[in-house]
Design a protein around this motif. Sequence first.
Motif, PDB file in Angstrom:
ATOM      1  N   ASN A   1      32.070  36.073  40.900  1.00  0.00           N
ATOM      2  CA  ASN A   1      33.504  36.220  40.644  1.00  0.00           C
ATOM      3  C   ASN A   1      34.132  37.158  41.672  1.00  0.00           C
ATOM      4  OD1 ASN A   1      32.958  34.723  38.305  1.00  0.00           O
ATOM      5  ND2 ASN A   1      32.529  36.580  37.158  1.00  0.00           N
ATOM      6  N   VAL A   2      35.477  37.053  41.792  1.00  0.00           N
ATOM      7  CA  VAL A   2      36.221  37.916  42.689  1.00  0.00           C
ATOM      8  C   VAL A   2      37.313  38.600  41.867  1.00  0.00           C
ATOM      9  CG1 VAL A   2      37.619  37.999  44.778  1.00  0.00           C
ATOM     10  CG2 VAL A   2      35.754  36.387  44.623  1.00  0.00           C
ATOM     11  N   TYR A   3      37.449  39.904  42.059  1.00  0.00           N
ATOM     12  CA  TYR A   3      38.393  40.711  41.288  1.00  0.00           C
ATOM     13  C   TYR A   3      39.413  41.350  42.230  1.00  0.00           C
ATOM     14  CZ  TYR A   3      34.794  40.431  37.669  1.00  0.00           C
ATOM     15  OH  TYR A   3      33.896  39.974  36.746  1.00  0.00           O
ATOM     16  N   LEU A   4      40.670  41.340  41.814  1.00  0.00           N
ATOM     17  CA  LEU A   4      41.702  42.074  42.535  1.00  0.00           C
ATOM     18  C   LEU A   4      41.802  43.434  41.866  1.00  0.00           C
ATOM     19  CD1 LEU A   4      43.920  42.064  44.696  1.00  0.00           C
ATOM     20  CD2 LEU A   4      45.493  41.229  42.949  1.00  0.00           C
ATOM     21  N   VAL A   5      41.464  44.482  42.612  1.00  0.00           N
ATOM     22  CA  VAL A   5      41.413  45.823  42.035  1.00  0.00           C
ATOM     23  C   VAL A   5      42.260  46.780  42.859  1.00  0.00           C
ATOM     24  CG1 VAL A   5      39.108  45.488  41.091  1.00  0.00           C
ATOM     25  CG2 VAL A   5      39.350  46.494  43.329  1.00  0.00           C
ATOM     26  N   LYS A   6      42.724  47.813  42.197  1.00  0.00           N
ATOM     27  CA  LYS A   6      43.455  48.872  42.873  1.00  0.00           C
ATOM     28  C   LYS A   6      42.436  49.705  43.646  1.00  0.00           C
ATOM     29  CE  LYS A   6      47.396  51.699  42.071  1.00  0.00           C
ATOM     30  NZ  LYS A   6      48.370  52.160  41.113  1.00  0.00           N
ATOM     31  N   ALA A   7      42.690  49.931  44.905  1.00  0.00           N
ATOM     32  CA  ALA A   7      41.698  50.554  45.788  1.00  0.00           C
ATOM     33  C   ALA A   7      41.377  51.999  45.407  1.00  0.00           C
ATOM     34  CB  ALA A   7      42.181  50.490  47.235  1.00  0.00           C
ATOM     35  N   ASN A   8      42.357  52.745  44.888  1.00  0.00           N
ATOM     36  CA  ASN A   8      42.081  54.167  44.651  1.00  0.00           C
ATOM     37  C   ASN A   8      41.422  54.450  43.305  1.00  0.00           C
ATOM     38  OD1 ASN A   8      44.253  53.694  43.020  1.00  0.00           O
ATOM     39  ND2 ASN A   8      45.548  55.322  43.856  1.00  0.00           N
ATOM     40  N   ASN A   9      41.665  53.620  42.260  1.00  0.00           N
ATOM     41  CA  ASN A   9      41.044  53.924  40.969  1.00  0.00           C
ATOM     42  C   ASN A   9      40.206  52.776  40.395  1.00  0.00           C
ATOM     43  OD1 ASN A   9      42.980  52.172  40.074  1.00  0.00           O
ATOM     44  ND2 ASN A   9      44.037  53.631  38.756  1.00  0.00           N
ATOM     45  N   GLY A  10      40.214  51.586  41.010  1.00  0.00           N
ATOM     46  CA  GLY A  10      39.369  50.473  40.574  1.00  0.00           C
ATOM     47  C   GLY A  10      39.900  49.692  39.392  1.00  0.00           C
ATOM     48  N   LEU A  11      41.171  49.817  39.060  1.00  0.00           N
ATOM     49  CA  LEU A  11      41.755  49.092  37.936  1.00  0.00           C
ATOM     50  C   LEU A  11      41.814  47.597  38.257  1.00  0.00           C
ATOM     51  CD1 LEU A  11      43.118  49.504  35.153  1.00  0.00           C
ATOM     52  CD2 LEU A  11      45.297  49.470  36.381  1.00  0.00           C
ATOM     53  N   VAL A  12      41.216  46.758  37.401  1.00  0.00           N
ATOM     54  CA  VAL A  12      41.168  45.308  37.626  1.00  0.00           C
ATOM     55  C   VAL A  12      42.495  44.707  37.192  1.00  0.00           C
ATOM     56  CG1 VAL A  12      40.032  43.154  36.988  1.00  0.00           C
ATOM     57  CG2 VAL A  12      38.679  45.224  37.264  1.00  0.00           C
ATOM     58  N   SER A  13      43.163  43.984  38.103  1.00  0.00           N
ATOM     59  CA  SER A  13      44.433  43.368  37.747  1.00  0.00           C
ATOM     60  C   SER A  13      44.373  41.845  37.717  1.00  0.00           C
ATOM     61  CB  SER A  13      45.537  43.815  38.707  1.00  0.00           C
ATOM     62  OG  SER A  13      45.253  43.356  40.004  1.00  0.00           O
ATOM     63  N   GLN A  14      43.427  41.245  38.414  1.00  0.00           N
ATOM     64  CA  GLN A  14      43.320  39.786  38.427  1.00  0.00           C
ATOM     65  C   GLN A  14      41.866  39.395  38.664  1.00  0.00           C
ATOM     66  OE1 GLN A  14      45.929  37.938  41.248  1.00  0.00           O
ATOM     67  NE2 GLN A  14      45.797  35.945  40.283  1.00  0.00           N
ATOM     68  N   ILE A  15      41.461  38.220  38.087  1.00  0.00           N
ATOM     69  CA  ILE A  15      40.071  37.753  38.226  1.00  0.00           C
ATOM     70  C   ILE A  15      40.080  36.288  38.617  1.00  0.00           C
ATOM     71  CG2 ILE A  15      37.857  37.482  37.067  1.00  0.00           C
ATOM     72  CD1 ILE A  15      38.865  39.518  34.975  1.00  0.00           C
ATOM     73  N   VAL A  16      39.248  35.927  39.570  1.00  0.00           N
ATOM     74  CA  VAL A  16      39.007  34.523  39.919  1.00  0.00           C
ATOM     75  C   VAL A  16      37.529  34.262  39.613  1.00  0.00           C
ATOM     76  CG1 VAL A  16      39.000  32.778  41.731  1.00  0.00           C
ATOM     77  CG2 VAL A  16      40.744  34.566  41.721  1.00  0.00           C
ATOM     78  N   PHE A  17      37.301  33.417  38.596  1.00  0.00           N
ATOM     79  CA  PHE A  17      35.926  33.145  38.165  1.00  0.00           C
ATOM     80  C   PHE A  17      35.284  32.058  39.007  1.00  0.00           C
ATOM     81  CE2 PHE A  17      37.890  34.837  34.272  1.00  0.00           C
ATOM     82  CZ  PHE A  17      37.000  35.857  34.001  1.00  0.00           C
ATOM     83  N   ASN A  18      34.008  32.217  39.288  1.00  0.00           N
ATOM     84  CA  ASN A  18      33.155  31.213  39.950  1.00  0.00           C
ATOM     85  C   ASN A  18      33.649  30.785  41.327  1.00  0.00           C
ATOM     86  OD1 ASN A  18      31.421  31.137  37.715  1.00  0.00           O
ATOM     87  ND2 ASN A  18      32.844  29.778  36.664  1.00  0.00           N
ATOM     88  N   LEU A  19      34.170  31.715  42.100  1.00  0.00           N
ATOM     89  CA  LEU A  19      34.560  31.380  43.461  1.00  0.00           C
ATOM     90  C   LEU A  19      33.313  31.101  44.297  1.00  0.00           C
ATOM     91  CD1 LEU A  19      37.408  32.562  45.476  1.00  0.00           C
ATOM     92  CD2 LEU A  19      35.217  32.962  46.535  1.00  0.00           C
ATOM     93  N   PHE A  20      32.237  31.784  44.008  1.00  0.00           N
ATOM     94  CA  PHE A  20      30.971  31.574  44.717  1.00  0.00           C
ATOM     95  C   PHE A  20      29.970  30.893  43.789  1.00  0.00           C
ATOM     96  CE2 PHE A  20      32.938  35.239  46.743  1.00  0.00           C
ATOM     97  CZ  PHE A  20      32.826  34.902  48.086  1.00  0.00           C
ATOM     98  N   TYR A  21      29.030  30.193  44.383  1.00  0.00           N
ATOM     99  CA  TYR A  21      27.930  29.617  43.592  1.00  0.00           C
ATOM    100  C   TYR A  21      26.623  29.834  44.293  1.00  0.00           C
ATOM    101  CZ  TYR A  21      27.951  25.439  46.615  1.00  0.00           C
ATOM    102  OH  TYR A  21      27.862  24.568  47.663  1.00  0.00           O
TER     103      TYR A  21
END
Length: 153
Positions: free
Chosen positions: A133-153
């Motif tokens: 999976n790929v997560y969009l996170v805030k760089a300074n504190n790591g807060l997850v704001s968006q997720i893309v599931f199964n982008l890689f296999y």
Amino acid sequence: MKTFFAATIALSMLAAPAMAAPYDAGHAGKPGMGQSQGHPGSQQKPQTLKPIVQKPVVQKPAPKPQYSYNGRKYDAVRGPAWNAPRGYDAHRNWNRGQKLPAVYRNKSYVVDYRAYHLKKPAYGYQWVRINNNVYLVKANNGLVSQIVFNLFY
């Protein structure tokens, strides 16, 4: 009644060898059961069996896994092997609103958004790969704001 059954069994035992013998046994040169006589003077050609030719089985390739992002479907990417940081669970899934540890925000886990049809992250955010999976996170504190599931296999 007993003698009737005994006689029936004895006759069936005597008749069994005669029933098992081929029809043309002892009649050499004469057509047997299931053979055609043909025309007098003609010789029959021995029948040859044709070899069974099997067609090769063509398997359809398995469909590529896909992921959905912004209402569109894309083919998943075969990415390099992913290893969890030392001391962390490799199969843990994160949810929106949770904070990723600083170890996951390291450059080795950051993903180039242009290569995978992802939107450009806002200032101060980055795309991070965790397992498939790929997560969009805030760089300074790591807060997850968006997720893309199964982008890689």
